[in-house]
Design an enzyme around this catalytic site. Structure first.
Site, short mmCIF file in Angstrom:
data_model
loop_
_atom_site.label_atom_id
_atom_site.label_comp_id
_atom_site.label_asym_id
_atom_site.label_seq_id
_atom_site.Cartn_x
_atom_site.Cartn_y
_atom_site.Cartn_z
CG ASP A 156 27.41 10.69 -27.45
OD1 ASP A 156 27.26 11.42 -28.47
OD2 ASP A 156 27.86 11.13 -26.38
CG HIS A 182 24.25 12.55 -37.44
ND1 HIS A 182 24.41 12.22 -36.12
CD2 HIS A 182 24.47 13.90 -37.52
CE1 HIS A 182 24.70 13.32 -35.42
NE2 HIS A 182 24.75 14.34 -36.25
CG LEU A 233 13.93 -6.05 -31.16
CD1 LEU A 233 14.40 -6.12 -29.71
CD2 LEU A 233 15.13 -5.83 -32.09
C1 IPE Z 1 22.75 12.19 -26.04
O1 IPE Z 1 23.89 12.55 -26.73
C2 IPE Z 1 21.58 12.21 -26.97
C3 IPE Z 1 21.60 11.21 -28.04
C4 IPE Z 1 22.47 10.25 -28.19
C5 IPE Z 1 20.50 11.31 -28.97
P1 IPE Z 1 24.42 14.05 -26.72
O2 IPE Z 1 25.68 14.05 -27.49
O3 IPE Z 1 23.35 14.97 -27.18
O4 IPE Z 1 24.66 14.31 -25.17
P2 IPE Z 1 25.67 15.29 -24.44
O5 IPE Z 1 25.48 16.65 -25.05
O6 IPE Z 1 27.05 14.76 -24.69
O7 IPE Z 1 25.29 15.21 -23.00
C1 IPE Z 2 25.00 11.16 -31.27
O1 IPE Z 2 26.20 11.58 -31.82
C2 IPE Z 2 23.83 11.45 -32.16
C3 IPE Z 2 22.95 12.53 -31.69
C4 IPE Z 2 23.04 13.13 -30.55
C5 IPE Z 2 21.88 12.96 -32.59
P1 IPE Z 2 26.74 13.05 -31.60
O2 IPE Z 2 26.29 13.89 -32.76
O3 IPE Z 2 26.38 13.57 -30.27
O4 IPE Z 2 28.30 12.81 -31.71
P2 IPE Z 2 29.44 13.56 -30.89
O5 IPE Z 2 29.11 13.42 -29.44
O6 IPE Z 2 29.43 14.99 -31.34
O7 IPE Z 2 30.70 12.84 -31.27
MG MG Z 3 27.30 13.50 -28.46
#
Ligand code: IPE
Ligand code: IPE
Ligand code: MG
Length: 246
Positions: free
Chosen positions: A26, A43, A137
C-alpha cells in the site's frame, strides 16, 4: 513496534526465515502525490519495488510470497487508474514471462481472474503453466482478490458437492475448507506486512492469517526495500508465537 529509521541493517537469523510472507503493498498513490506525479507513476514504482522484493525473498530462502496487487474493492477507483494498473499488469506479465525461465521462481494468481481482460487471463494461465515445475520461491499474486469473495467461492463449491450428495455437512473440516480456497496446498503465512502506515487487513487472506504475525510500517510501498524486508523479518523473529498455548 517500529524500529529506528536510521537503523541500516538487521541481524536476522537465516535459520528462521518465515516460509510464507504476505504483503499488502500500500501507498503507491501517496508516493506519487509526494512527488507531484500522477498515481500511475506510483503504481509503476510499486511494480519495480515488487520485482526487487521477489529477488530478495528468493535470496533469503522464503518459499512463498503472497502479494496483494488488486482487491475486489479496487474496481471502485476511477477508470483511468484501473486501466493504468491493468496496463502495468500486462507489461509486468510479459516481462516476467521472459525472465522467469532463467530463475527458479514459480508464479500463481489468487483471486477471481474471470473479471480481468481476456488477454491478461491468458497470460496468467500461460505463466502459471510454464512455471509450474519451478521449485524455488512461489509468488502468489492476488488479483481481483477479496478474502470474503474467496470464502464465498469456496462455500459455493462445497454447497454444490453437498447438493450432489458427494459431501456431508459433517465432512466439512477446517482442512476441507482450506483445500477449497485459492491458496489450497499453501501453508498459511507466518508474517503479514502492510506498508504505508495503515493498520488494517482490507479483506486480505481472512482465513489464512489466523495466527500470522503482523508488521506495519510507515514506509510507502515503492520505498520498501531489502532493508525494510529484513526489518520485518527481524521483528518476526523476535516475536513469541504462542498459538493459544502458554
Ligand atoms: C489494499 O489497499 C489493497 C491492495 C494493496 C491491493 P487499499 O489501498 O485498496 O486499501 P484501503 O482502501 O486503504 O483499505
Ligand atoms: C496500493 O497503493 C496499490 C493498490 C491498491 C492497487 P494505493 O493506490 O492504495 O496507494 P494509496 O493508499 O492511495 O497511497
Ligand atoms: Mg491504499
Amino acid at each position: 513496534m517500529f524500529f529506528q529509521k536510521e537503523a541500516k541493517s538487521f541481524d536476522i537469523d537465516m535459520g528462521n526465515i518465515p516460509s510464507h510472507i504476505a504483503i499488502i503493498m500500500d501507498g503507491n498513490g501517496r508516493w506519487a502525490k509526494k512527488r507531484a506525479l500522477p498515481r500511475k507513476a506510483g503504481h509503476k514504482a510499486g511494480a519495480e519495488a515488487l520485482e526487487k522484493i521477489i529477488s530478495d525473498c528468493r535470496e533469503l530462502g522464503v518459499k512463498h510470497l503472497t502479494v496483494y496487487a488488486f482487491s475486489t474493492e479496487n474496481w471502485k477507483r476511477s477508470k483511468e487508474e484501473v486501466d493504468a494498473i491493468m496496463d502495468l499488469l500486462r507489461q509486468y506479465l510479459k516481462n516476467y514471462f521472459k525472465r522467469f525461465l532463467q530463475d527458479d521462481v514459480r508464479m500463481k494468481v489468487i483471486g477471481d481472474i474471470r473479471r480481468l481482460d481476456k488477454d491478461i487471463q491468458e497470460s496468467i494461465l500461460e505463466i502459471e503453466e510454464l512455471s509450474k515445475e519451478k521449485n524455488g520461491l512461489c509468488v502468489h499474486i492476488a488479483l481481483n482478490y477479496g478474502g470474503r469473495d474467496e470464502l464465498r467461492r469456496a462455500i459455493c463449491k462445497l454447497a454444490e458437492q453437498a447438493a450432489q450428495g458427494t459431501l456431508r455437512a459433517s465432512d466439512i473440516t477446517e482442512e476441507v475448507i482450506s483445500a477449497h480456497l485459492d491458496t489450497a496446498g499453501v501453508p498459511d503465512p507466518e508474517l503479514v506486512i502492510r506498508t504505508s502506515g495503515e493498520e488494517r487487513i482490507s479483506n486480505f487472506l481472512l482465513w489464512q492469517i489466523a495466527y500470522a504475525e503482523f508488521f506495519f510500517t510507515d514506509t510507502l510501498w515503492p520505498d520498501f526495500d531489502r532493508t525494510s524486508l529484513e526489518e520485518a523479518i527481524y521483528y518476526y523473529q523476535n516475536r513469541e508465537r504462542r498459538f493459544g498455548g502458554r
